[in-house]
Write a protein that holds these residues in place. Sequence first.
Motif, PDB file in Angstrom:
ATOM      1  N   PHE A 215       2.091  10.359   2.993  1.00  0.00           N
ATOM      2  CA  PHE A 215       2.408  10.397   1.565  1.00  0.00           C
ATOM      3  C   PHE A 215       1.719  11.546   0.832  1.00  0.00           C
ATOM      4  O   PHE A 215       2.213  11.992  -0.208  1.00  0.00           O
ATOM      5  CB  PHE A 215       2.076   9.078   0.839  1.00  0.00           C
ATOM      6  CG  PHE A 215       2.965   7.940   1.222  1.00  0.00           C
ATOM      7  CD1 PHE A 215       4.249   7.844   0.719  1.00  0.00           C
ATOM      8  CD2 PHE A 215       2.517   6.950   2.079  1.00  0.00           C
ATOM      9  CE1 PHE A 215       5.082   6.786   1.078  1.00  0.00           C
ATOM     10  CE2 PHE A 215       3.339   5.895   2.446  1.00  0.00           C
ATOM     11  CZ  PHE A 215       4.621   5.816   1.946  1.00  0.00           C
ATOM     12  N   ASN A 216       0.586  12.016   1.324  1.00  0.00           N
ATOM     13  CA  ASN A 216      -0.134  13.082   0.632  1.00  0.00           C
ATOM     14  C   ASN A 216       0.211  14.436   1.238  1.00  0.00           C
ATOM     15  O   ASN A 216       0.287  14.590   2.447  1.00  0.00           O
ATOM     16  CB  ASN A 216      -1.647  12.836   0.690  1.00  0.00           C
ATOM     17  CG  ASN A 216      -2.045  11.583  -0.067  1.00  0.00           C
ATOM     18  OD1 ASN A 216      -2.473  10.594   0.505  1.00  0.00           O
ATOM     19  ND2 ASN A 216      -1.873  11.613  -1.376  1.00  0.00           N
ATOM     20  N   ALA A 217       0.425  15.432   0.370  1.00  0.00           N
ATOM     21  CA  ALA A 217       0.794  16.797   0.770  1.00  0.00           C
ATOM     22  C   ALA A 217       2.113  16.814   1.550  1.00  0.00           C
ATOM     23  O   ALA A 217       2.261  17.522   2.545  1.00  0.00           O
ATOM     24  CB  ALA A 217      -0.315  17.459   1.575  1.00  0.00           C
ATOM     25  N   MET A 218       3.073  16.042   1.098  1.00  0.00           N
ATOM     26  CA  MET A 218       4.424  16.019   1.680  1.00  0.00           C
ATOM     27  C   MET A 218       5.394  15.474   0.635  1.00  0.00           C
ATOM     28  O   MET A 218       4.973  14.928  -0.394  1.00  0.00           O
ATOM     29  CB  MET A 218       4.468  15.151   2.938  1.00  0.00           C
ATOM     30  CG  MET A 218       4.182  13.681   2.702  1.00  0.00           C
ATOM     31  SD  MET A 218       4.145  12.690   4.232  1.00  0.00           S
ATOM     32  CE  MET A 218       2.777  13.417   5.105  1.00  0.00           C
ATOM     33  N   ASN A 219       6.698  15.607   0.886  1.00  0.00           N
ATOM     34  CA  ASN A 219       7.681  15.024  -0.010  1.00  0.00           C
ATOM     35  C   ASN A 219       7.609  13.506   0.056  1.00  0.00           C
ATOM     36  O   ASN A 219       7.360  12.921   1.113  1.00  0.00           O
ATOM     37  CB  ASN A 219       9.087  15.479   0.382  1.00  0.00           C
ATOM     38  CG  ASN A 219       9.305  16.958   0.140  1.00  0.00           C
ATOM     39  OD1 ASN A 219       8.563  17.590  -0.605  1.00  0.00           O
ATOM     40  ND2 ASN A 219      10.331  17.516   0.761  1.00  0.00           N
ATOM     41  N   GLY A 220       7.850  12.869  -1.073  1.00  0.00           N
ATOM     42  CA  GLY A 220       7.830  11.420  -1.106  1.00  0.00           C
ATOM     43  C   GLY A 220       9.074  10.815  -0.463  1.00  0.00           C
ATOM     44  O   GLY A 220      10.071  11.504  -0.194  1.00  0.00           O
ATOM     45  N   ILE A 228       9.293  12.913   5.883  1.00  0.00           N
ATOM     46  CA  ILE A 228       8.413  12.541   6.991  1.00  0.00           C
ATOM     47  C   ILE A 228       8.195  11.034   7.039  1.00  0.00           C
ATOM     48  O   ILE A 228       8.086  10.448   8.118  1.00  0.00           O
ATOM     49  CB  ILE A 228       7.064  13.277   6.883  1.00  0.00           C
ATOM     50  CG1 ILE A 228       7.231  14.752   7.255  1.00  0.00           C
ATOM     51  CG2 ILE A 228       6.035  12.656   7.823  1.00  0.00           C
ATOM     52  CD1 ILE A 228       5.945  15.533   7.334  1.00  0.00           C
ATOM     53  N   VAL A 229       8.133  10.388   5.884  1.00  0.00           N
ATOM     54  CA  VAL A 229       7.915   8.937   5.879  1.00  0.00           C
ATOM     55  C   VAL A 229       9.032   8.245   6.668  1.00  0.00           C
ATOM     56  O   VAL A 229       8.773   7.345   7.480  1.00  0.00           O
ATOM     57  CB  VAL A 229       7.833   8.387   4.449  1.00  0.00           C
ATOM     58  CG1 VAL A 229       7.624   6.867   4.475  1.00  0.00           C
ATOM     59  CG2 VAL A 229       6.706   9.066   3.678  1.00  0.00           C
ATOM     60  N   GLY A 230      10.264   8.668   6.459  1.00  0.00           N
ATOM     61  CA  GLY A 230      11.377   8.104   7.222  1.00  0.00           C
ATOM     62  C   GLY A 230      11.272   8.419   8.696  1.00  0.00           C
ATOM     63  O   GLY A 230      11.596   7.580   9.551  1.00  0.00           O
ATOM     64  N   VAL A 252       1.637   0.386  -2.089  1.00  0.00           N
ATOM     65  CA  VAL A 252       2.246   1.170  -1.019  1.00  0.00           C
ATOM     66  C   VAL A 252       1.470   0.966   0.286  1.00  0.00           C
ATOM     67  O   VAL A 252       2.061   0.918   1.370  1.00  0.00           O
ATOM     68  CB  VAL A 252       2.301   2.656  -1.405  1.00  0.00           C
ATOM     69  CG1 VAL A 252       2.880   3.493  -0.272  1.00  0.00           C
ATOM     70  CG2 VAL A 252       3.129   2.832  -2.675  1.00  0.00           C
ATOM     71  N   ILE A 253       0.160   0.834   0.194  1.00  0.00           N
ATOM     72  CA  ILE A 253      -0.637   0.542   1.386  1.00  0.00           C
ATOM     73  C   ILE A 253      -0.196  -0.788   1.993  1.00  0.00           C
ATOM     74  O   ILE A 253       0.019  -0.899   3.202  1.00  0.00           O
ATOM     75  CB  ILE A 253      -2.135   0.527   1.034  1.00  0.00           C
ATOM     76  CG1 ILE A 253      -2.601   1.950   0.685  1.00  0.00           C
ATOM     77  CG2 ILE A 253      -2.956  -0.044   2.195  1.00  0.00           C
ATOM     78  CD1 ILE A 253      -3.996   2.026   0.121  1.00  0.00           C
ATOM     79  N   ARG A 254      -0.039  -1.810   1.151  1.00  0.00           N
ATOM     80  CA  ARG A 254       0.426  -3.112   1.658  1.00  0.00           C
ATOM     81  C   ARG A 254       1.799  -2.984   2.288  1.00  0.00           C
ATOM     82  O   ARG A 254       2.071  -3.559   3.357  1.00  0.00           O
ATOM     83  CB  ARG A 254       0.450  -4.143   0.520  1.00  0.00           C
ATOM     84  CG  ARG A 254      -0.910  -4.623   0.067  1.00  0.00           C
ATOM     85  CD  ARG A 254      -0.809  -5.808  -0.880  1.00  0.00           C
ATOM     86  NE  ARG A 254      -0.204  -5.442  -2.168  1.00  0.00           N
ATOM     87  CZ  ARG A 254      -0.887  -4.987  -3.208  1.00  0.00           C
ATOM     88  NH1 ARG A 254      -2.196  -4.825  -3.121  1.00  0.00           N
ATOM     89  NH2 ARG A 254      -0.271  -4.707  -4.346  1.00  0.00           N
ATOM     90  N   LEU A 255       2.699  -2.260   1.624  1.00  0.00           N
ATOM     91  CA  LEU A 255       4.060  -2.080   2.128  1.00  0.00           C
ATOM     92  C   LEU A 255       4.048  -1.441   3.513  1.00  0.00           C
ATOM     93  O   LEU A 255       4.740  -1.900   4.428  1.00  0.00           O
ATOM     94  CB  LEU A 255       4.855  -1.203   1.152  1.00  0.00           C
ATOM     95  CG  LEU A 255       6.239  -0.736   1.618  1.00  0.00           C
ATOM     96  CD1 LEU A 255       7.173  -1.927   1.775  1.00  0.00           C
ATOM     97  CD2 LEU A 255       6.821   0.277   0.630  1.00  0.00           C
ATOM     98  N   MET A 256       3.271  -0.375   3.688  1.00  0.00           N
ATOM     99  CA  MET A 256       3.256   0.329   4.969  1.00  0.00           C
ATOM    100  C   MET A 256       2.645  -0.519   6.067  1.00  0.00           C
ATOM    101  O   MET A 256       3.091  -0.468   7.219  1.00  0.00           O
ATOM    102  CB  MET A 256       2.521   1.656   4.835  1.00  0.00           C
ATOM    103  CG  MET A 256       3.257   2.699   3.993  1.00  0.00           C
ATOM    104  SD  MET A 256       4.985   2.952   4.500  1.00  0.00           S
ATOM    105  CE  MET A 256       4.780   3.522   6.191  1.00  0.00           C
TER     106      MET A 256
END
Length: 374
Positions: A215-220, A228-230, A252-256
């Motif tokens: 999530f940090n230094a990348m597209n959301g 990248i998350v996908g 978001v931490i809980r979600l991941m």
Amino acid sequence: MKFINAEVFVDGKFQKVDFEVKEDKFTLIKDGLTSDDHKDCVDCEGKLILPGFIDIHSHGCVGYDFISANVDEIEKMCEFYASNGITSILATTMTIDPEIHKQAMRNIKEAIDTKVKGSRIVGINMEGPFLGVDKRGAHDPKFLMDIDNNFFDELNQLSGNNIRIVDIDPKLPHSNEFIEKYSDSLTVSLAHTSCTYDTANKAIESGASHVTHLFNAMNGLHHREPGIVGAVSDNDVHAEIICDGIHIHPSVIRLMFKAESDKLILISDSMCAAGLEDGIYELGGQKVIVKDYKATLEDGTIAGSTVNVYEALKRAIHFGVPKEKAILSATMIPAKSIKAEDQIGSIAVGKKADFVILDQDYNIEKVYRDGLLI
């Protein structure tokens, strides 16, 4: 030495087992030692015992940074890590003047070779300079560069071939060729990039197996552009996550952790202010302002964290992450990510006797590395 009557984190859960340590290894784990076995025992009734924590992404602490610290200063850092239950660390470098980077590799090699006290340095995480300018974060743009195999080889040689993770932007020219060349011998991580989902997938197909501070230094994450998350969701890769409550919202931490807990690695991404008070510090040659434990450049860009992995673990549990998942993300999963799970990361026969004794509120009471009390 035998440790009895504790709740021990073994095989991903707490179990009422006893264990024995000889020299630097775990040699016996069983449901209960017999009365004849109760010689040289440490009674841990009412205590929790966890594997030693692992931080694979930390730039520094207590006023020092791996990019500039000499061996004595590196030892002070490692003693701080160890006091927080972190028994293994990847010394993390960053984008800097090439000559400074070379000297940092020499210094870290010397620290590894001399076996400094405190946390064990298991290698180096090279974060930069092969990163994207548009997602540079706290990396100085004047020292960013395209991928250069010769420069990487020189740095690795100076380090004693101790680089375990190298971070790259997969949008840079020749990135996939670099990944194909080096991914068998070390972990290639996708980092500081605005790459698309497709570009990330191609890099993963080439051998990249890791993602730096998700999530940090990348597209959301977007429902039409998952980025990248996908790609992390769709592939067998590991992903770092900074659990300080500043870099990523607790929701978001809980979600991941609900979606991808077996891939997530708790990291600190700490800079030299970790363990110290608010004030003015430096990271990669740039001024960093720390206020209320949030570190930023003068333009407001977040510049690393001021936590350590032990604090990140406690915050993850406080945020609602199941304790078993949080513990694995600070122990076994980071060990797997650097192909060191046969040596560290869990309490198991034959592995390094690295463990932490805590009370029921997760306050550290004792830390052991290689079977010895630190």
